[in-house]
Structure formats: C-alpha cells, structure tokens
Design an enzyme around this catalytic site. Structure first.
Site, PDB file in Angstrom:
ATOM      1  N   ARG A 175      56.010  56.848 102.906  1.00  0.00           N
ATOM      2  CA  ARG A 175      56.863  57.766 102.152  1.00  0.00           C
ATOM      3  C   ARG A 175      55.948  58.580 101.247  1.00  0.00           C
ATOM      4  O   ARG A 175      55.448  58.072 100.244  1.00  0.00           O
ATOM      5  CB  ARG A 175      57.902  57.005 101.328  1.00  0.00           C
ATOM      6  CG  ARG A 175      58.624  57.932 100.361  1.00  0.00           C
ATOM      7  CD  ARG A 175      59.813  57.306  99.694  1.00  0.00           C
ATOM      8  NE  ARG A 175      60.915  57.162 100.633  1.00  0.00           N
ATOM      9  CZ  ARG A 175      62.159  56.881 100.259  1.00  0.00           C
ATOM     10  NH1 ARG A 175      62.456  56.711  98.988  1.00  0.00           N
ATOM     11  NH2 ARG A 175      63.111  56.753 101.162  1.00  0.00           N
TER      12      ARG A 175
ATOM     13  N   ARG B 262      70.395  50.960 108.009  1.00  0.00           N
ATOM     14  CA  ARG B 262      68.975  51.319 107.895  1.00  0.00           C
ATOM     15  C   ARG B 262      68.130  50.195 108.498  1.00  0.00           C
ATOM     16  O   ARG B 262      67.203  50.436 109.255  1.00  0.00           O
ATOM     17  CB  ARG B 262      68.585  51.509 106.413  1.00  0.00           C
ATOM     18  CG  ARG B 262      69.111  52.768 105.753  1.00  0.00           C
ATOM     19  CD  ARG B 262      68.503  54.024 106.331  1.00  0.00           C
ATOM     20  NE  ARG B 262      67.041  54.029 106.269  1.00  0.00           N
ATOM     21  CZ  ARG B 262      66.314  54.470 105.236  1.00  0.00           C
ATOM     22  NH1 ARG B 262      66.923  54.982 104.178  1.00  0.00           N
ATOM     23  NH2 ARG B 262      64.989  54.459 105.284  1.00  0.00           N
TER      24      ARG B 262
ATOM     25  N   CYS C  41      73.505  58.972 101.787  1.00  0.00           N
ATOM     26  CA  CYS C  41      72.349  58.122 102.127  1.00  0.00           C
ATOM     27  C   CYS C  41      71.949  57.205 100.971  1.00  0.00           C
ATOM     28  O   CYS C  41      71.171  56.279 101.188  1.00  0.00           O
ATOM     29  CB  CYS C  41      71.191  58.970 102.607  1.00  0.00           C
ATOM     30  SG  CYS C  41      70.456  59.980 101.337  1.00  0.00           S
TER      31      CYS C  41
ATOM     32  N   HIS D 185      63.788  63.133 106.845  1.00  0.00           N
ATOM     33  CA  HIS D 185      64.072  61.710 106.587  1.00  0.00           C
ATOM     34  C   HIS D 185      64.631  61.096 107.884  1.00  0.00           C
ATOM     35  O   HIS D 185      65.795  60.705 107.960  1.00  0.00           O
ATOM     36  CB  HIS D 185      65.070  61.595 105.438  1.00  0.00           C
ATOM     37  CG  HIS D 185      65.108  60.253 104.785  1.00  0.00           C
ATOM     38  ND1 HIS D 185      64.390  59.167 105.253  1.00  0.00           N
ATOM     39  CD2 HIS D 185      65.786  59.822 103.685  1.00  0.00           C
ATOM     40  CE1 HIS D 185      64.639  58.131 104.474  1.00  0.00           C
ATOM     41  NE2 HIS D 185      65.465  58.493 103.513  1.00  0.00           N
TER      42      HIS D 185
ATOM     43  N   ASP E 235      74.443  64.218  99.604  1.00  0.00           N
ATOM     44  CA  ASP E 235      73.258  63.570  99.035  1.00  0.00           C
ATOM     45  C   ASP E 235      73.069  64.134  97.626  1.00  0.00           C
ATOM     46  O   ASP E 235      73.763  65.080  97.236  1.00  0.00           O
ATOM     47  CB  ASP E 235      72.034  63.871  99.932  1.00  0.00           C
ATOM     48  CG  ASP E 235      70.815  63.003  99.593  1.00  0.00           C
ATOM     49  OD1 ASP E 235      70.922  62.134  98.698  1.00  0.00           O
ATOM     50  OD2 ASP E 235      69.762  63.209 100.198  1.00  0.00           O
TER      51      ASP E 235
ATOM     52  N   GLN F 117      66.553  57.684 108.080  1.00  0.00           N
ATOM     53  CA  GLN F 117      67.916  57.761 107.551  1.00  0.00           C
ATOM     54  C   GLN F 117      68.869  58.257 108.636  1.00  0.00           C
ATOM     55  O   GLN F 117      69.957  57.713 108.821  1.00  0.00           O
ATOM     56  CB  GLN F 117      67.943  58.716 106.345  1.00  0.00           C
ATOM     57  CG  GLN F 117      69.305  58.824 105.702  1.00  0.00           C
ATOM     58  CD  GLN F 117      69.780  57.511 105.103  1.00  0.00           C
ATOM     59  OE1 GLN F 117      69.080  56.910 104.299  1.00  0.00           O
ATOM     60  NE2 GLN F 117      70.961  57.054 105.496  1.00  0.00           N
TER      61      GLN F 117
HETATM   62  N1   CP Z   1      68.284  56.523 101.393  1.00  0.00           N
HETATM   63  C1   CP Z   1      67.039  56.161 101.020  1.00  0.00           C
HETATM   64  O1   CP Z   1      66.026  56.535 101.619  1.00  0.00           O
HETATM   65  O2   CP Z   1      67.018  55.302  99.962  1.00  0.00           O
HETATM   66  P1   CP Z   1      65.710  54.886  99.154  1.00  0.00           P
HETATM   67  O3   CP Z   1      65.175  56.128  98.497  1.00  0.00           O
HETATM   68  O4   CP Z   1      66.180  53.865  98.166  1.00  0.00           O
HETATM   69  O5   CP Z   1      64.709  54.322 100.115  1.00  0.00           O
END
Ligand code: CP
Length: 304
Positions: A101, A291, A263, A128, A223, A131
């Site tokens: 990430r 997830r 998400c 993403h 989101d 997701q």
């Molecule tokens: N939806 C998501 O990626 O959550 P986090 O940022 O907690 O990983």
C-alpha cells in the site's frame, strides 16, 4: 513471467470470475485450504494506515497455512536512504509475494519492476483492485449475478475506489454510473474511463445529478470524501460533496431492492448516514468480510 496485480486492468473478466469462484469455495469450506500456502510468506508493505487490508491479508495467510509479515515503510517508500528497487530486490529473496500500500502508483510500478515475486496493489491513490474483487464477490452473493446490474458510485469520482469500481464492474458486464460533482477534479480520469470502455465494450456514464444517477440502480456505492493524500483539500471537499450524501432520500430513487456498499472506513453523517449504513439494504460488513475471502483466493491463484 511473474504476474503482478497493480490495477484492475491486470485481470481479465474470465480471471476475475475464476478468483470469485475460488473465493466462494474458500468461504464455504475454509478447512479444505488450510495448508494450501504452507511454507509461503507474504510481505505486506505499508506507507499508509490500514485496518481491513492489513488484517484481512494477514488473517487470510494464516488460514491458508502461510505467514504474513507487516513492514511499515513510512511515506517515501523505503527509509534509511535505501532505494525502493534495492529494498524490493532484497524482499524478493525472502518472500513469495509482496502486497504494497503506497500512495503513488508510479512507486508501485517501480516496485513491481524490481521484484522477482508477484506484487499486489493494496491501494494507491489511483487504484484499489483488492477492494473491487471483494465488492464483486459481495454483489454476486447478494444478487446472484453481475452482468446487467447497474452500480452507481456516488461521491468523489476521481478517487482510487471509483476508478477500480468503474474498471472492475464494467469488465464483468455491469452498467456503471459515476455520480459526482461537475468538476474535473472530482470526476474519474478520462483516460481510465476510455480504457475501461474500450476493454468492456460498455459505456460508463458520468452523471452530476445524484437523483438522476441512482435511478434504476441495483447497487449504490460510496466512499469517504477526503481520501489519502487529499487532506489539504479537506475544507473545499466538505463544501462540495454534501449534495452527494447517501441517505434515505437518495436511496428512495434507486430500485427498491438496491443494496448499499461502502469500502470503509466510513464517516457516518458525511458520505453516508447511519440509518442507511445500519439499515436493511446495507451490505458493508459482508463486503468487509469478503476482503479476506477474495484476497485468499487471489493469493492462491497467484502462488499455487
Ligand atoms: N477498505 C480499505 O482498504 O480499508 P483499510 O484502509 O482499512 O485497509
């Protein structure tokens, strides 16, 4: 050749369906896969905070008999002056897979170029994809199909989740409307839209009237209004986005059996109201659970 998943464009429609089918099986019979990744190691690189991505990947690796290592790198990729490429070459000698990430998609691509093991995008500012796999699994679970359904993504059309949603959903034959303010800053990147349209053969609607945008929707998705890396713009965003709040009134314009997705993390009272988030049409916690199932399936698909 090493396979990387850096954006939703890296998976064909058939591959997505294969991963979703495997995720369904893993959810139903987790014990059957309890040694599937025995002896395998996943390195999880984080430049940004995470609850779901971090814990779902780690729990997923444990459930598959493998091991996950969290490595926080702080903003600016690797610290202590080491280049990103040098760091990743070293990590490739220890691990079977890297999930990262990082804010910048360019950093992720550099990272993948230097890696000799698969690299998975755990979220950048642009995409993403993990997701979206979970979102597709959830939609199919709730609706029984994907093709032909309409999803309305409401809010910041230019964020990573909006991009991944429009690519991933159009790829499996869904109708996509991105419902966002009439300002290029908050609209999806036109290059991403064109590429997704070309690949799927489906037109993606960018709509600015929220009521118009959610009409006939089977799925409403939202989101946060201030994504990672956009904190400096917070005040402006708080003025622009309230019209795009997902609340009971907006939901009343969609199909009666429309499901609501987010998400997470959610900011209750901003992009979504609590009555909708806790209401009967919300599937947000199943979505979060999925997830883990889709990430397990993706890891299995890449490593076995
Ligand atoms: N939806 C998501 O990626 O959550 P986090 O940022 O907690 O990983």
């Amino acid at each position: 050749m090493v396979r990387h998943i850096l954006s939703d464009f890296d998976l064909s429609r058939e591959e997505v369906i294969e991963i979703l089918d495997l995720a369904d099986k893993m959810k139903l019979r987790p014990a059957k896969y309890s040694e599937a990744l025995k002896g395998k190691t996943l390195i999880m690189l984080f430049e940004l905070p995470s609850l779901r991505t971090r814990v779902s990947f780690e729990a997923g690796m444990t459930q598959l008999g493998g091991h996950a290592i969290y490595y926080g790198v702080g903003r600016g990729a690797f610290s202590r002056g080491e280049t990103l490429e040098d760091g990743v070459k070293v990590l490739s000698r220890y691990a079977d897979c890297i999930m990262a990430r990082v804010l910048s998609q360019e950093d992720l691509e550099r990272l993948a170029s230097a890696a000799s093991v698969p690299v998975i995008n755990g979220m950048t500012m642009r995409y993403h994809p993990c997701q979206t796999l979970a979102d597709l699994m959830t939609i199919r679970e709730k609706k029984g199909l994907l093709e032909g359904l309409k999803i309305a993504y409401v809010g910041d059309g230019g964020c990573n989740t909006a991009h991944s949603t429009l690519i991933g959903c159009s790829n499996v034959g869904m109708e996509v409307a991105v419902v966002c303010p009439d300002d290029p800053k908050y609209c999806p990147d036109p290059e991403i839209v064109s590429r997704a349209e070309e690949r799927s053969g489906k037109e993606i609607d960018v709509v600015h009237d929220p009521v118009e945008g959610v009409k006939e929707a089977d799925v409403i998705y939202t989101d946060v209004w201030v994504s990672a890396g956009m904190e400096e713009e917070k005040e402006r965003r708080m003025r622009v986005f309230p019209t795009y709040q997902v609340n009971r009134e907006l939901l009343s314009h969609a199909k009666p059996d429309c499901i609501v997705m987010h998400c997470l993390p959610a900011h209750r009272g901003l992009e979504i109201t609590s009555d909708v988030m806790d209401g009967p049409q919300s599937v947000v916690f199943d979505q979060a659970e999925n997830r883990m199932h889709t990430e397990k399936a993706l890891l299995h698909w890449l490593l076995v």
